[in-house]
Design an enzyme around this catalytic site. Sequence first.
Site, PDB file in Angstrom:
ATOM      1  N   GLU A 168       0.860  -0.593  -5.147  1.00 21.89           N
ATOM      2  CA  GLU A 168      -0.362   0.203  -5.285  1.00 21.89           C
ATOM      3  C   GLU A 168       0.056   1.658  -5.513  1.00 21.89           C
ATOM      4  OE1 GLU A 168      -3.609   2.811  -3.496  1.00 21.89           O
ATOM      5  OE2 GLU A 168      -1.721   2.303  -2.520  1.00 21.89           O
ATOM      6  N   ASP A 207       0.827  -1.202   0.000  1.00 21.63           N
ATOM      7  CA  ASP A 207       0.000   0.000   0.000  1.00 21.63           C
ATOM      8  C   ASP A 207       0.864   1.256   0.000  1.00 21.63           C
ATOM      9  OD1 ASP A 207      -2.809   1.101   0.417  1.00 21.63           O
ATOM     10  OD2 ASP A 207      -1.756   2.009   2.110  1.00 21.63           O
TER      11      ASP A 207
END
Length: 435
Positions: A324, A282
């Site tokens: 991401e 992330d």
Amino acid sequence: MYDPALHNKVKGIFSKYFPENDERSLFYTRFIANAFTIQSLYRELYGQSDTADEHFDCLLETIAKGYLQRTPELKQIDLKKSEQGYWFLSNELAGMSLYVDRFAGTISNLEQKLSYFKDLGVNVLHLMPLFESPPGESDGGYSVSDFRKLDERFGTLEDLKQLGKTMRSESMYLMADIVLNHTSNQHEWALRARNGEKKYQDYYYMFDDRLLPDRYEETMKEIFPTAAPGNFTWVPECNKWVMTVFHNYQWDLNYHNPAVFIEMLDIIFFYANIGVDILRMDAPAFIWKELGTTCSNLPKAHTLLQLIKLCVQAATPGMALLGEAIQRPRQIMEYFGKGAFIARECDFLYKAPQMALQWDSLATGRTLVMLAAQEVLLQKPYGTSWITYTRCHDDIGLGYDDEMIEQAGYNPQEHRRFIKDFYSGKYPGSPSRGA
């Protein structure tokens, strides 16, 4: 380049952790093959640190322990995947993201529904954040207070391991998240930092006054300017300002500290060793901060990702890495790696620009902007793969470049306004009801 001192150091680690047997030979080969580049990247990041040599020894031991903790089953799968080559390039992979509690209640219940996914042709399951986060300040699970403990709503770690084992028996793949950029302010590290422990205060960006935070703010962007303005939060318990780029309850990790990198690498290996096939990293664009910059998409963020990739390749090579990085086309391509590291950074990236371009085409009824972007997107290097999606939980940004809009014959500012008005239902005749 061959470094005899480094070779002897790796040999010493093996004599410490591994008995003399044939099983270690393949790992030893991988480790030695990657060791010099691992050392070079590490020195690029941490060569000026007073504790660089001490932490490098710890890094090598962390890699060895990551492999040592891998089960015989997962080692066999590593071997099978390596024989397949780039297993994640298969066009037979079809994935679904889901919230466990919304879909099945618990992980155990989800295991009973695998036949449903197989009937749909879905063989990759991305389970949205599973690990413990504080109620009310969880950011949908991306504010993690314990990277090694599942939120009790979903079940136990053993339930997750069993799900992974069952999925592997059905030729399915498990995808999970790691939040690299920050922890919850309720994480043990943050609690100890709040209580004044210098070791853990050095895990974060913490300042006694506003002098440096104000200088950072001069060039940093605000991620959520309305909901979470500013990039720093005052912590009265320890009389310090802490960097909080996303929300005030998410404390940014300080990767200038090599101890932080090693802690997080150990957690990456932990996820690999509970059976995660694809690890979604992330917000990787934000993991390296430097004064006088936007603190996003910096060169050393890529160095960190390349170092993570090499360490994973050595210890847990069956796990692929997804970045991401929700960026515009030319920026997002950099997360596949550049120069000597082409196809040696992220294995997967979200094809976020293509997602936005699909919605652009739906609004305009034309594919002009989409086609203008393909010259960049088609440069994806061999050995890497896109995850192309229609929608996800997180974004529907307009992540494509103005020059691509101009190439299609539109005025960029007017075109972006049209797209926003179309999807919020303001444009005459639009059927949309979005925000």
